[in-house]
Enzyme design. Structure first.
Site, mmCIF file in Angstrom:
data_model
loop_
_atom_site.group_PDB
_atom_site.id
_atom_site.type_symbol
_atom_site.label_atom_id
_atom_site.label_comp_id
_atom_site.label_asym_id
_atom_site.label_seq_id
_atom_site.Cartn_x
_atom_site.Cartn_y
_atom_site.Cartn_z
ATOM 1 N N ASP A 31 14.820 -8.180 -4.095
ATOM 2 C CA ASP A 31 13.737 -7.300 -4.543
ATOM 3 C C ASP A 31 13.675 -7.228 -5.841
ATOM 4 O OD1 ASP A 31 12.881 -6.304 -2.131
ATOM 5 O OD2 ASP A 31 13.947 -4.508 -2.110
ATOM 6 N N LYS A 53 8.275 -6.123 -4.823
ATOM 7 C CA LYS A 53 7.170 -5.135 -5.017
ATOM 8 C C LYS A 53 6.951 -4.657 -6.278
ATOM 9 C CE LYS A 53 7.264 -4.452 -0.015
ATOM 10 N NZ LYS A 53 8.617 -5.002 0.458
ATOM 11 N N MET A 164 10.208 7.366 -6.277
ATOM 12 C CA MET A 164 8.776 6.760 -6.329
ATOM 13 C C MET A 164 7.805 7.823 -6.817
ATOM 14 S SD MET A 164 9.142 4.074 -3.048
ATOM 15 C CE MET A 164 9.680 5.618 -2.090
#
Length: 255
Positions: A31, A53, A164
């Site tokens: 990641d 991502k 997030m």
């Protein structure tokens, strides 16, 4: 197949079990938030696949990641799925586990240190503290809550940690205010928690929108809301300016 939590960004904070798995892997799917230095620990002949991502951009869709895991595992390869933080804290590790189970691929989960606890801690903020906070709630800021959920969050007390949530911070703080949270509850944003560029900035639920308006936080960042924020280690170069700005904003709001 091993799903490995790489920890909150410092390569030294991967577990011993995670490091051992990485060193024997034939294939590593990694990641964006997994420390890049850890890839140096993999075998020279290991296949390294970047499936990271960025906010709003998934170069490799989750469905394709699941397929790659299963494809390589079925070939007999030792596959490590290296994920930032902990695989089960907003890391979609459960989806990858489900894909492996559906395909008959044996899986072992190796936990990682979650940024929800480690990043505030690195900034001097304990998520719980005797006499201040006896609970903490970790939420994703990726999707806004409804008013009933904001009321529940505001009413539960303790510490709220938002992951997030950089792009939705304004909605979060206004939602908590509508839900009954006091405007003077402290709030901190810790950016790049385990890098030399770490920055901790403080405000309150009532002033956060204005304090960060001209210099919005950037991902990766962890937002902490609650009385424990008063223990934050704020950059002394920023602290005086921030305090003056908060005081001016509070003063301007006073009739």
């Amino acid at each position: 197949m091993l799903i490995v939590g790489a920890g909150p960004g410092d390569p030294d904070l991967i577990t011993v079990a995670g490091l051992r798995a990485l060193r024997r892997a034939d294939v590593v799917l990694y990641d964006r938030l997994a420390p890049a230095e850890l890839l140096d620990e993999s075998r020279a002949d290991a296949v390294l696949i970047d499936v990271g991502k960025t906010p709003g951009h998934h170069a490799v869709p989750q469905e394709r990641i699941n397929e790659l895991i299963v494809e390589h595992a079925r070939r007999g390869s030792v596959v490590v799925r290296l994920k930032g933080g902990d695989p089960y804290v907003f890391g979609r590790g459960g989806e990858e586990l489900d894909a492996c189970r559906a395909a008959g691929v044996p899986v072992r989960i190796i936990p990682g240190i979650t940024s929800a606890i480690a990043v505030p801690g690195q900034a001097g903020i304990p998520v719980t503290h005797r006499g201040i906070s006896r609970s903490f709630t970790v939420v994703s800021g990726h999707v806004p809550f409804d008013d009933a959920q904001y009321r529940a969050l505001a009413g539960i007390g303790g510490t709220i940690v938002v992951l997030m949530g950089v792009n939705t911070m304004r909605q979060v703080v206004t939602g908590l205010a509508r839900g009954g949270m006091r405007a003077d509850v402290p709030l901190a944003v810790v950016e790049r928690g385990f890098s030399e560029a770490r920055r901790t900035r403080v405000a309150t639920v009532g002033t956060a929108g204005a304090v960060f308006a001209g210099d919005s936080p950037r991902s990766p960042a962890v937002i902490v809301i609650g009385e424990v924020v008063r223990r934050a280690e704020v950059d002394p170069l920023d602290e005086a300016a921030l305090q003056a700005r908060v005081e001016s904003l509070v003063g301007a709001a006073t009739p």
